[in-house]
Design an enzyme around this catalytic site. Structure first.
Site, PDB file in Angstrom:
ATOM      1  CG  HIS A   4     -17.343  31.704  28.631  1.00 11.56           C
ATOM      2  ND1 HIS A   4     -16.948  31.365  29.897  1.00 11.56           N
ATOM      3  CD2 HIS A   4     -16.643  32.827  28.328  1.00 11.56           C
ATOM      4  CE1 HIS A   4     -16.064  32.241  30.338  1.00 11.56           C
ATOM      5  NE2 HIS A   4     -15.858  33.138  29.394  1.00 11.56           N
TER       6      HIS A   4
ATOM      7  NE  ARG B 101      -4.315  -2.445  16.710  1.00  9.50           N
ATOM      8  CZ  ARG B 101      -4.021  -2.017  15.492  1.00  9.50           C
ATOM      9  NH1 ARG B 101      -3.788  -2.879  14.515  1.00  9.50           N
ATOM     10  NH2 ARG B 101      -3.948  -0.744  15.235  1.00  9.50           N
TER      11      ARG B 101
ATOM     12  CG  ASP C 228       3.144   1.438   7.532  1.00 13.37           C
ATOM     13  OD1 ASP C 228       2.691   0.674   6.660  1.00 13.37           O
ATOM     14  OD2 ASP C 228       2.490   1.799   8.528  1.00 13.37           O
TER      15      ASP C 228
ATOM     16  CG  ASP D 137       1.883  -3.103   5.388  1.00  7.06           C
ATOM     17  OD1 ASP D 137       2.672  -2.209   5.730  1.00  7.06           O
ATOM     18  OD2 ASP D 137       0.659  -3.009   5.510  1.00  7.06           O
TER      19      ASP D 137
ATOM     20  CG  HIS E 116      -0.299   0.209   2.520  1.00  9.20           C
ATOM     21  ND1 HIS E 116      -0.090   1.446   3.076  1.00  9.20           N
ATOM     22  CD2 HIS E 116       0.217  -0.679   3.413  1.00  9.20           C
ATOM     23  CE1 HIS E 116       0.497   1.322   4.254  1.00  9.20           C
ATOM     24  NE2 HIS E 116       0.703   0.042   4.482  1.00  9.20           N
TER      25      HIS E 116
ATOM     26  CG  HIS F 166       0.986   3.723  12.361  1.00 11.38           C
ATOM     27  ND1 HIS F 166      -0.286   3.284  12.589  1.00 11.38           N
ATOM     28  CD2 HIS F 166       1.362   3.186  11.175  1.00 11.38           C
ATOM     29  CE1 HIS F 166      -0.653   2.490  11.582  1.00 11.38           C
ATOM     30  NE2 HIS F 166       0.344   2.427  10.718  1.00 11.38           N
TER      31      HIS F 166
ATOM     32  CD  GLU G 117      -2.456  -1.170   5.988  1.00 18.28           C
ATOM     33  OE1 GLU G 117      -2.482  -2.113   6.787  1.00 18.28           O
ATOM     34  OE2 GLU G 117      -2.018  -0.033   6.310  1.00 18.28           O
ATOM     35  CD  GLU G 118      -1.151   3.069   7.463  1.00 20.16           C
ATOM     36  OE1 GLU G 118      -1.702   2.654   8.502  1.00 20.16           O
ATOM     37  OE2 GLU G 118       0.028   2.813   7.171  1.00 20.16           O
TER      38      GLU G 118
ATOM     39  CG  ASP H  80      -3.030   3.978   2.557  1.00 22.51           C
ATOM     40  OD1 ASP H  80      -2.426   2.931   2.176  1.00 22.51           O
ATOM     41  OD2 ASP H  80      -3.845   3.981   3.479  1.00 22.51           O
TER      42      ASP H  80
END
Lengths: 460, 460
Positions: free
Chosen positions: A207, A322, A112, A175, A79, A427, A146-147, A81
């Site tokens: 405020h 994850r 990456d 990757d 990838h 990243h 991909e990201e 991106d």
């Protein structure tokens, strides 16, 4: 070439950078065309934004070099991106101006995944420069989302399963990165479910002096529900998540025990004085085969330097879970439901007049391979040839969801062969690719194409 | 004139805008010079930034019109710095291009506090245009750091106590707004202690896939300690804060009960379907005379649109406590200590390897006045003359710390005479000043100067 590619701010998460992303895909296609490949820019449709608007997805570049039926066909996925990056984030150099310092090439996307994609391109060019036939047919699938979860790619792979992918024997992904200074082969990755939790209160920012004390502030509610995700020691508190994970087997324990991994080095690299676990096996296991929750940040609140006395009207937390390989998609789906129900029940207990909305914006699957497959044996042989060593056999804590899709849709075997360094800062600020890894990595790919050509047909 | 002033992005919280702030002060000084005032740009030294660097503070503009010893001397305080504003925050128009829509003048700083300062200037100009002597001597003190805590102004007032301020009889502040459509006089404000709580972990941001599960994330720690500040119903949980507040007296209760205040209107204006309290007295009391805590945002975490899989390395929460008039400075000082101790004790219980640093960046005092003082009686008379109504007697939830300083240092009496509308959106998107309030407000100031001139010397 890498400098030219890094100079394109192909940030797929920022919709305002979409024109740059389109330009990136065109640049890749043009390069492959000039090399004589059969190139296509595949339209993969549109992306729906949270506000309901749609935006054209970057096209996927496919290419083919060689079409000899007696040869194996490999398909290289990559990838181009990148993750967001700004100089103000703490970069020492402009993230979009590739800068060499002490043999390292600094720039967003360098490791990456732009340099690995280019290393594969250079491997093909090397055979061409020597006027040698490629030992295998080589295909490329290069994407630009991909990201942010490879939006549109699954459908494209499914659509071309019986055409572009039908002759493919093996899929290669580069990757990821090494674990130490020793080259590595990667045989597993974690999944990723990325959530937005939005709490909305007043119609506009207020405020805090004038209105503080008269409204239940969305930020207070958001902090309250985020605080129920993880315990201080890092334990996931969402019911049903941790319970779904298979316990660590004795065999796994031994395998992890054998891996070359220097805890102190790792600690120093990250720059912390204490890790979440103090022994190697626990640490590797929690990096690779246990789920984890990270809170990435909050959109809509005051985030600049200085002070602002504001009650933000609408705040959106970004967090992700994850998943690990033994959580199958059905289970993950169930867990996402747990997740939403959990947050809504926590929120309901607060009796807040504000509104909560939880959405999952990325749902990427985990993946696991057999390290004794001929593809991996060929990888070990190529590494032996170029680096004169055996590889570390490792997993990735990060997510390469496309591996799982390739496996599920095409039924082909997959190998992950990283060339990025263990300290490339993916990243993060100051991402880099070393000149050494870039050049030796290219040699590895050249050798690997040769090794793959020698796999016996029967063993496919 | 207001358009020219709004066009200067005099954001005092953003150090990068400091040149604009200097330009703003010079613009004010030049205007007052052209009107024939005796003007000084007073150097108030430097500001120390969190990173240890220093930055020149914007000069304070002082001016004097008339010096007749038989007349009273009023000193008008105002500020020309503004809160941050960006079009992307949700403004309908460019915040630095004053735009008139339906009689409202939209722009950052229009109501807070550029138009009120200009209205005072125009009031002086009105007497000049009619070739009339000013009924009182008029002095101005205009600063450029109000929005970040009036850094340097206290010292300047102390230094000039026996010079510039010695002949001053009354101090007038118009840095607030009405509560309803009825004109108001303001007799109290809350204080503000603004805190930064910084949690620092890894040396740099990390990829949450690669590193998630191996480090205790600073964001988790920060969320954990922020969640101990306020209960879901809005109760302050920091020990010692709420206990220090005087209970609401019967007299106060009655006074609040009499104030013109439409709960439904207020609710609609904010755009919430439920307020923190459902009756008028509770609501006004929590707006004016009870402390409150607001969490404004987090610096260092991911705050852009889209998704980023990052573990932020260092995150800084911004939150503030509004103190109430009966909390004296010594008590507030004690409470700040409570605050820091409290956060550190909560953090210690987490046994995190990360580092916590708590600093107070603004410490602004509350203030309270006597509504029967001749200054207020003069105010009521001027309002009667211009608007043909009695004013609402109100407090401000917000902070105008300089009132307390003027009172403590100079011993002079102070009045707060707002001309801003109740719905001006201070510190928020689409801040505005209505053409009506701007013009009628200028008339009020003209009338007020005349009323003040009739106060008997004995009653000063």
């Amino acid at each position: 070439m890498l400098r030219d590619w890094v100079a394109i701010e192909s940030d797929s998460s920022n919709v305002q950078k979409r024109p740059e992303l389109h330009r990136m895909m065109e640049t890749v296609a043009q390069k492959l065309r000039l090399m004589g490949g059969t190139v296509q820019l595949v339209d993969i449709g549109e992306q729906e934004l949270p506000d309901g608007q749609t935006l054209e997805l970057p096209k996927v570049v496919t290419a083919q070099f060689g079409n000899v039926s007696s040869k194996h066909t490999v398909c290289i996925y990559g990838h181009v991106d990148v993750q967001p990056a700004k100089l103000e984030d703490g970069w020492a150099t402009d993230p979009y101006n590739l800068t060499e310092i002490n043999g390292n090439l600094y720039g967003r996307g360098a490791s990456d995944n732009k340099a690995p994609v280019l290393a594969w391109i250079h491997a093909v060019e090397a055979y061409q420069a020597l006027s040698m036939d490629l030992p295998v047919n080589v295909k490329f699938v290069i994407e630009g989302m991909e990201e942010t979860g490879s939006n549109g790619l699954d459908a494209m792979i499914m659509a071309q399963r019986d055409t572009f992918f039908s002759e493919v024997d093996y899929i290669i992904i580069s990757d990821c990165g090494w674990l130490s200074r020793r080259p590595a082969l990667t045989y597993g990755t974690r999944g990723n479910c990325y959530f937005f939790a939005e709490v909305e209160g007043p119609e506009q920012d207020l405020h805090s002096g004038v209105y503080g004390g008269t409204v239940i502030e969305p930020m207070t509610d958001l902090i309250g529900i985020l605080d129920t995700l993880i315990s201080p020691s890092g334990k996931i508190l969402i019911p049903g998540i941790r319970e779904a994970v298979a316990p660590l087997s004795d065999e796994e324990w031994k395998m992890y025990q054998d891996i070359q991994f220097d805890m102190d080095n790792y600690k120093n690299k990250i720059g912390v004085n204490q890790l979440m676990y103090s022994n190697k096996v626990d640490l590797l296991a929690h990096m690779w085969r246990y789920p984890t929750v990270s809170i990435h940040g909050i959109e809509g609140a005051f985030s600049d330097p200085g002070s602002k006395t504001v009650i933000p009207a609408k705040v959106t937390a970004k967090f992700s879970i994850r998943q690990v390989p033994d959580m199958d998609p059905a289970m993950v789906k169930k867990q996402v439901k747990y997740m939403k129900n959990y947050l809504h029940s926590v929120f309901a207990k607060r009796r807040s007049p504000n509104k909560l909305k939880v959405t999952m914006v990325i749902g990427a699957k985990p993946w696991l391979a057999d390290t004794h497959h001929p593809l991996y044996e060929a990888g070990k042989a190529a590494i032996k040839r170029v680096f004169n060593t055996d590889p570390d056999l490792i997993r990735e804590g990060g997510t390469i969801p496309i591996a799982r899709t390739f496996q599920d849709v095409t039924g082909k075997s997959i190998i992950m062969m990283p060339i990025g360094g263990f300290d490339d800062g993916l990243h993060s600020q100051n991402e880099k690719m070393s000149r050494y890894n870039y050049i030796e990595g290219t040699k590895l790919f050249i050798a690997y194409l040769n090794e793959v050509s020698q796999i016996k047909r029967t063993s496919v």
